[in-house]
Scaffold this active site. Structure first.
Site, mmCIF file in Angstrom:
data_model
loop_
_atom_site.group_PDB
_atom_site.id
_atom_site.type_symbol
_atom_site.label_atom_id
_atom_site.label_comp_id
_atom_site.label_asym_id
_atom_site.label_seq_id
_atom_site.Cartn_x
_atom_site.Cartn_y
_atom_site.Cartn_z
ATOM 1 N N ASP A 1 0.869 -1.167 0.000
ATOM 2 C CA ASP A 1 0.000 0.000 0.000
ATOM 3 C C ASP A 1 0.912 1.224 0.000
ATOM 4 O O ASP A 1 1.636 1.470 0.976
ATOM 5 C CB ASP A 1 -0.896 -0.022 1.235
ATOM 6 C CG ASP A 1 -1.889 1.134 1.275
ATOM 7 O OD1 ASP A 1 -1.667 2.161 0.591
ATOM 8 O OD2 ASP A 1 -2.901 1.020 1.994
ATOM 9 N N VAL A 2 0.889 1.996 -1.087
ATOM 10 C CA VAL A 2 1.842 3.110 -1.218
ATOM 11 C C VAL A 2 1.581 4.234 -0.231
ATOM 12 O O VAL A 2 2.397 5.148 -0.116
ATOM 13 C CB VAL A 2 1.856 3.678 -2.662
ATOM 14 C CG1 VAL A 2 2.326 2.634 -3.660
ATOM 15 C CG2 VAL A 2 0.499 4.251 -3.038
ATOM 16 N N ASN B 1 3.829 5.716 -10.520
ATOM 17 C CA ASN B 1 2.640 5.718 -11.354
ATOM 18 C C ASN B 1 1.314 5.623 -10.607
ATOM 19 O O ASN B 1 0.287 6.077 -11.106
ATOM 20 C CB ASN B 1 2.749 4.541 -12.334
ATOM 21 C CG ASN B 1 1.465 4.239 -13.062
ATOM 22 O OD1 ASN B 1 1.026 5.009 -13.914
ATOM 23 N ND2 ASN B 1 0.840 3.115 -12.712
ATOM 24 N N TYR C 1 -8.132 15.440 -7.906
ATOM 25 C CA TYR C 1 -7.155 14.917 -8.850
ATOM 26 C C TYR C 1 -6.292 16.037 -9.419
ATOM 27 O O TYR C 1 -5.059 15.935 -9.473
ATOM 28 C CB TYR C 1 -7.892 14.191 -9.971
ATOM 29 C CG TYR C 1 -7.000 13.502 -10.975
ATOM 30 C CD1 TYR C 1 -6.425 12.274 -10.695
ATOM 31 C CD2 TYR C 1 -6.758 14.072 -12.228
ATOM 32 C CE1 TYR C 1 -5.619 11.623 -11.614
ATOM 33 C CE2 TYR C 1 -5.951 13.431 -13.162
ATOM 34 C CZ TYR C 1 -5.396 12.211 -12.845
ATOM 35 O OH TYR C 1 -4.592 11.577 -13.769
ATOM 36 N N LYS D 1 -2.183 16.558 -9.046
ATOM 37 C CA LYS D 1 -1.309 16.473 -10.218
ATOM 38 C C LYS D 1 -0.502 17.755 -10.420
ATOM 39 O O LYS D 1 0.627 17.715 -10.909
ATOM 40 C CB LYS D 1 -2.124 16.118 -11.460
ATOM 41 C CG LYS D 1 -2.658 14.686 -11.438
ATOM 42 C CD LYS D 1 -1.541 13.667 -11.229
ATOM 43 C CE LYS D 1 -2.030 12.240 -11.258
ATOM 44 N NZ LYS D 1 -0.941 11.253 -11.050
#
Length: 239
Positions: free
Chosen positions: A54-55, A81, A149, A153
């Site tokens: 789990d990042v 990614n 999002y 980003k």
């Protein structure tokens, strides 16, 4: 033999990129939460290293990078990614927990993986390596109803620039690929829901080829930012 770690490798862009690097003869560390899904992508290739993780959890991230370095010997490239779009809605309809979930994966998770990769690349002999962050055309032009999002980003662009600067002393390059409308599972669902007004798209394999090209550059060269988008998409930044 070169080595790469890929986060979000169980589906979409991550899975296509993992397959492309395996085909090119690299050792590929594959990170995602579900080990069975990673194994399906790897297809039994001996050069694939399955690393369920789990990042958003610092200890799990560091353990995955340490395990990869122990087994392979070094880390040449990280493709950072893993990402989450979140629910599409105006900001006043979003719960704070929804915001935190996207920030945790898209920003905190990418920070944790970049930190682990940077540390490994700095310590190994010979030192150096390359980090490739997955940005988005949303880092240039937002989509409606995508505040979580879009904000994350934009933050990844700052992460990329900072890593590029800080990595110079250690021969660590950092670049970013900003992708528009690759046919991931998410986009396929959008198309299925509105087939008469489907957006222009491109294959995830097209993205994978671009990442391989970025990763294959010699240490003295770096693609700082690449924008890869479906040809018939509107120009980014157009009012």
């Amino acid at each position: 033999m070169k080595s790469i770690m890929i986060t979000g490798a169980s589906a979409g862009i991550g899975a296509a990129t993992a397959r492309a690097f395996l085909k090119a003869g690299w050792h590929v560390g594959m990170i995602a939460r579900r080990g069975d899904a990673l194994a399906a992508v790897a297809g039994g290739d001996a050069r694939a290293i399955i690393l369920p993780c789990d990042v958003t959890r610092p200890d799990e991230v560091q353990a995955a990078f340490d395990s990869f370095a122990t087994r392979v010997g070094r880390l040449d490239v990280l493709f950072n990614n893993a990402g989450l779009f979140g629910r599409a809605a105006p900001i006043d309809e979003l719960e704070f927990d929804e915001w935190k979930q996207v920030v945790d994966v898209n920003l905190n998770g990418m920070f944790l993986c970049a930190r682990a990769a940077f540390g490994q690349m700095r310590r190994q002999q010979p030192g150096g390596g390359r980090i490739i962050n997955n940005g988005s055309v949303s880092a240039h032009s937002p989509r409606e109803g995508a505040v979580c999002y879009t904000a994350t980003k934009h933050a990844i662009t700052g992460l990329t620039k900072s890593l590029s600067l800080d990595g110079r002393a250690f021969d660590i390059a950092c670049g970013q690929i900003d992708i528009g409308n690759a046919r991931t599972e998410l986009l396929e669902g959008i198309i299925a829901g509105n087939p008469e007004n489907a957006p222009p798209t491109m294959s995830v394999e097209d993205v994978a080829r671009a990442v391989v090209n970025m990763a294959d550059l010699p240490p003295e060269a770096n693609v700082q930012f690449m924008t890869l988008m479906a040809t018939k998409m509107p120009l980014i930044g157009r009012g």
